[in-house]
Design a protein around this motif. Sequence first.
Motif, PDB file in Angstrom:
ATOM      1  N   GLY A   8       0.787  -1.227   0.000  1.00 56.55           N
ATOM      2  CA  GLY A   8       0.000   0.000   0.000  1.00 56.55           C
ATOM      3  C   GLY A   8       0.816   1.273   0.000  1.00 56.55           C
ATOM      4  N   SER A   9       2.146   1.141   0.117  1.00 51.91           N
ATOM      5  CA  SER A   9       2.974   2.348   0.265  1.00 51.91           C
ATOM      6  C   SER A   9       4.155   2.430  -0.693  1.00 51.91           C
ATOM      7  CB  SER A   9       3.509   2.431   1.704  1.00 51.91           C
ATOM      8  OG  SER A   9       2.462   2.497   2.634  1.00 51.91           O
ATOM      9  N   HIS A  10       4.483   1.357  -1.397  1.00 46.40           N
ATOM     10  CA  HIS A  10       5.725   1.354  -2.165  1.00 46.40           C
ATOM     11  C   HIS A  10       5.557   0.839  -3.602  1.00 46.40           C
ATOM     12  CE1 HIS A  10       6.894   1.071   2.128  1.00 46.40           C
ATOM     13  NE2 HIS A  10       7.790   1.972   1.765  1.00 46.40           N
ATOM     14  N   LEU A  11       4.358   0.893  -4.146  1.00 49.79           N
ATOM     15  CA  LEU A  11       4.123   0.403  -5.503  1.00 49.79           C
ATOM     16  C   LEU A  11       4.802   1.307  -6.523  1.00 49.79           C
ATOM     17  CD1 LEU A  11       2.637  -1.737  -7.221  1.00 49.79           C
ATOM     18  CD2 LEU A  11       0.702  -0.139  -7.318  1.00 49.79           C
ATOM     19  N   PRO A  26       2.281 -10.002  -7.355  1.00 46.70           N
ATOM     20  CA  PRO A  26       2.472  -9.414  -6.020  1.00 46.70           C
ATOM     21  C   PRO A  26       2.300 -10.426  -4.900  1.00 46.70           C
ATOM     22  CG  PRO A  26       0.278  -8.917  -6.824  1.00 46.70           C
ATOM     23  CD  PRO A  26       0.980  -9.645  -7.937  1.00 46.70           C
ATOM     24  N   VAL A  27       3.005 -10.186  -3.822  1.00 48.50           N
ATOM     25  CA  VAL A  27       2.851 -10.937  -2.581  1.00 48.50           C
ATOM     26  C   VAL A  27       2.542  -9.928  -1.481  1.00 48.50           C
ATOM     27  CG1 VAL A  27       3.987 -12.385  -0.870  1.00 48.50           C
ATOM     28  CG2 VAL A  27       4.408 -12.779  -3.302  1.00 48.50           C
ATOM     29  N   ILE A  28       1.529 -10.215  -0.686  1.00 47.11           N
ATOM     30  CA  ILE A  28       1.112  -9.285   0.358  1.00 47.11           C
ATOM     31  C   ILE A  28       1.695  -9.726   1.691  1.00 47.11           C
ATOM     32  CG2 ILE A  28      -0.855  -8.242   1.543  1.00 47.11           C
ATOM     33  CD1 ILE A  28      -2.522  -8.840  -0.947  1.00 47.11           C
ATOM     34  N   PRO A  29       2.473  -8.884   2.362  1.00 48.58           N
ATOM     35  CA  PRO A  29       3.069  -9.260   3.653  1.00 48.58           C
ATOM     36  C   PRO A  29       2.015  -9.333   4.748  1.00 48.58           C
ATOM     37  CG  PRO A  29       3.535  -6.974   3.163  1.00 48.58           C
ATOM     38  CD  PRO A  29       2.861  -7.529   1.948  1.00 48.58           C
ATOM     39  N   GLU A  30       2.333 -10.050   5.809  1.00 51.96           N
ATOM     40  CA  GLU A  30       1.391 -10.268   6.897  1.00 51.96           C
ATOM     41  C   GLU A  30       0.934  -8.957   7.531  1.00 51.96           C
ATOM     42  OE1 GLU A  30       1.105 -12.759  11.131  1.00 51.96           O
ATOM     43  OE2 GLU A  30       2.915 -12.863   9.882  1.00 51.96           O
ATOM     44  N   ARG A 111      -3.825  -0.125   2.247  1.00 51.64           N
ATOM     45  CA  ARG A 111      -3.533   0.981   3.157  1.00 51.64           C
ATOM     46  C   ARG A 111      -4.452   0.956   4.381  1.00 51.64           C
ATOM     47  NH1 ARG A 111       0.099   4.460   2.047  1.00 51.64           N
ATOM     48  NH2 ARG A 111      -0.730   5.874   3.642  1.00 51.64           N
ATOM     49  N   GLY A 112      -5.585   0.284   4.257  1.00 49.78           N
ATOM     50  CA  GLY A 112      -6.482   0.182   5.399  1.00 49.78           C
ATOM     51  C   GLY A 112      -7.384   1.380   5.598  1.00 49.78           C
ATOM     52  N   ASN A 113      -7.568   2.187   4.573  1.00 50.56           N
ATOM     53  CA  ASN A 113      -8.425   3.362   4.696  1.00 50.56           C
ATOM     54  C   ASN A 113      -9.761   3.203   3.975  1.00 50.56           C
ATOM     55  OD1 ASN A 113      -5.343   4.830   4.359  1.00 50.56           O
ATOM     56  ND2 ASN A 113      -6.585   5.289   6.172  1.00 50.56           N
ATOM     57  N   THR A 114      -9.976   2.009   3.398  1.00 53.49           N
ATOM     58  CA  THR A 114     -11.238   1.751   2.707  1.00 53.49           C
ATOM     59  C   THR A 114     -12.137   0.839   3.524  1.00 53.49           C
ATOM     60  OG1 THR A 114     -10.153   2.004   0.563  1.00 53.49           O
ATOM     61  CG2 THR A 114     -12.271   0.886   0.569  1.00 53.49           C
ATOM     62  N   GLY A 115     -11.548  -0.120   4.199  1.00 51.77           N
ATOM     63  CA  GLY A 115     -12.320  -1.003   5.053  1.00 51.77           C
ATOM     64  C   GLY A 115     -12.927  -2.196   4.349  1.00 51.77           C
ATOM     65  N   VAL A 116     -12.467  -2.493   3.133  1.00 50.97           N
ATOM     66  CA  VAL A 116     -13.015  -3.651   2.426  1.00 50.97           C
ATOM     67  C   VAL A 116     -12.590  -4.931   3.130  1.00 50.97           C
ATOM     68  CG1 VAL A 116     -13.041  -2.447   0.213  1.00 50.97           C
ATOM     69  CG2 VAL A 116     -11.043  -3.816   0.858  1.00 50.97           C
ATOM     70  N   SER A 117     -13.294  -6.010   2.842  1.00 51.13           N
ATOM     71  CA  SER A 117     -13.035  -7.280   3.515  1.00 51.13           C
ATOM     72  C   SER A 117     -11.778  -7.946   2.979  1.00 51.13           C
ATOM     73  CB  SER A 117     -14.224  -8.225   3.326  1.00 51.13           C
ATOM     74  OG  SER A 117     -14.325  -8.602   1.958  1.00 51.13           O
ATOM     75  N   PRO A 118     -11.126  -8.754   3.796  1.00 50.95           N
ATOM     76  CA  PRO A 118      -9.993  -9.546   3.311  1.00 50.95           C
ATOM     77  C   PRO A 118     -10.392 -10.455   2.151  1.00 50.95           C
ATOM     78  CG  PRO A 118     -10.079  -9.568   5.709  1.00 50.95           C
ATOM     79  CD  PRO A 118     -11.341  -8.904   5.252  1.00 50.95           C
ATOM     80  N   ALA A 119     -11.639 -10.934   2.166  1.00 51.09           N
ATOM     81  CA  ALA A 119     -12.100 -11.808   1.082  1.00 51.09           C
ATOM     82  C   ALA A 119     -12.085 -11.074  -0.253  1.00 51.09           C
ATOM     83  CB  ALA A 119     -13.505 -12.325   1.392  1.00 51.09           C
ATOM     84  N   LEU A 120     -12.499  -9.805  -0.245  1.00 52.15           N
ATOM     85  CA  LEU A 120     -12.502  -9.030  -1.490  1.00 52.15           C
ATOM     86  C   LEU A 120     -11.083  -8.897  -2.032  1.00 52.15           C
ATOM     87  CD1 LEU A 120     -14.563  -5.803  -2.132  1.00 52.15           C
ATOM     88  CD2 LEU A 120     -12.222  -6.012  -2.951  1.00 52.15           C
ATOM     89  N   LEU A 306      -0.367   6.827  -6.213  1.00 53.25           N
ATOM     90  CA  LEU A 306      -0.449   5.372  -6.160  1.00 53.25           C
ATOM     91  C   LEU A 306      -0.407   4.846  -4.739  1.00 53.25           C
ATOM     92  CD1 LEU A 306       1.922   4.157  -9.040  1.00 53.25           C
ATOM     93  CD2 LEU A 306      -0.548   3.793  -8.894  1.00 53.25           C
ATOM     94  N   ASN A 307       0.308   5.517  -3.872  1.00 56.33           N
ATOM     95  CA  ASN A 307       0.600   4.979  -2.554  1.00 56.33           C
ATOM     96  C   ASN A 307      -0.042   5.760  -1.412  1.00 56.33           C
ATOM     97  OD1 ASN A 307       2.505   2.708  -3.214  1.00 56.33           O
ATOM     98  ND2 ASN A 307       3.505   4.384  -4.303  1.00 56.33           N
ATOM     99  N   HIS A 308      -1.147   6.434  -1.748  1.00 55.81           N
ATOM    100  CA  HIS A 308      -1.950   7.118  -0.735  1.00 55.81           C
ATOM    101  C   HIS A 308      -3.426   6.907  -1.064  1.00 55.81           C
ATOM    102  CE1 HIS A 308       1.966   9.037  -0.214  1.00 55.81           C
ATOM    103  NE2 HIS A 308       1.594   9.257   1.027  1.00 55.81           N
TER     104      HIS A 308
END
Length: 498
Positions: A8-11, A26-30, A111-120, A306-308
Amino acid sequence: MENFIIDGSHLTTKQIYETAHRISVPVIPEKAVNRVNESHQLLLDISSSNNHKVYGMNTSVGLNKDRSVNPSNVMQFNLSLLRSHNVAIRESCTKEEVRAVLLVLINGFLRGNTGVSPALVKYLVTFLEKDVCPIMKWCGSIGEADIGPLSSIGLVLTGEGEAEYRGRIMAGSEVLASLGLSPLILGPKEGLGLISSNAQSHAFTALFLERVFNYLDMNQLVYCLSLEGINGVVDPLNQEVNFLKGSPNQIRCAEQCRNFLEGSYLWQPDKSRSLQDPLSFRNQIAVAAAVLDALQFAQKQLALDLNHTQDNPCLLPQEKCFMGNCNFETLSLVQGIEMSSIALAHLSKMICHRILRISDPRFSGLDRFLTPNANVLGFPTVQKTVSILDTEIRMYANPSSLDFLEVAGAIEDHAANTAFAVKKISSILDNLYYLSAIELIHGAQAVTLRGNPRLGEKTRKLYTSFREVIPALYEDRDQSVDIEKSRQFVQDAIDSLI
């Protein structure tokens, strides 16, 4: 395919390009996964409390923001939102463009500012991994979030719409079944979260930037061969004289040309050489530098965007609330795109006039239209092709960010037409490839007619490689075929030449 981390910050534009062309995934870190989980749980907590109106979560959208959404009707509202906003038309985006859009969407959600589900998020990642490309029409955004085109992605997630998978266009429900997935049940605000993004505009800009910087290197190399073709003056490339201007990009462009021309006969004195060349030759590095100045402004703005977050309203985790905002505004990026369009249009003029000068005995000292003898017509008529390509570029360079209407019941009364601006500048680049291809044909022919003088280290490599594709013109032949071959060469050969 190689893996890279997105959080979410370095694309980067390179990562977008490589994902689009299936070079990387892409791989998403924990840590980013946890951020999505936490933000989604916070959204659910806010939604269940029902203490405040939140746009697009418990209210409708646009002018209908005064209408409430019943908690029991969230999924139906999301479907209505996606269906009614799926208004894009004309040709479908390419698979590469859609993959780029998917990556930009995913990065924004992390980034965690949308609140969508992990499933999405997981569904979208699966689309990338399995090369599922929702059918997304390109025309339908005016730049205040790419709502129209992005709705088609949301529909496929719910089992509607269409997508390309394994070489076939399939219904969204069929695609999901093939992946072993059920249609996604969209929760509070997820419909708006999917479309309240400039992912289309940003993805298109990233793909353009990766292409254009490659092109500019080839443009410089072709120019240097043309300079050798007319026995041109290298004084404007001098290091000290360019330091006096103080433009970092002009200094860089001059150095690049000196490297391309290292060992060339042009560095040796020649009494027959002109004192000064036409401005289309003399000012090349200054115009190329202006192009870089404009593009770097756009590049910097894109990296920021891209990263905000762009979501409206966006989730503020520390304050545990949603906040309306204007973060979806793209005018700064569009200014960079339109400035770059104008700069590239000037570069087009430089190429066109060099083509005309090379064909003119007054400037080249060679036979008119670069003919080897009086029985050959040479290159007079291709100037018409050159002219119309430049005419199109001039049209595409015309700014469009001021051309909009108030929409959505007058509540949306500003726009920037970002996706359209990127579409136009991409068309400029397409035409520039053709123009450089035609210049290369002329420059190589001039070098041949000049008796193959000693060329620079890089220009000699260019000339030799090009002659393996297109031979010198000693009798008239179908020039349309040569132009297409040359364009393909200009597009593909840069990595092997520089």
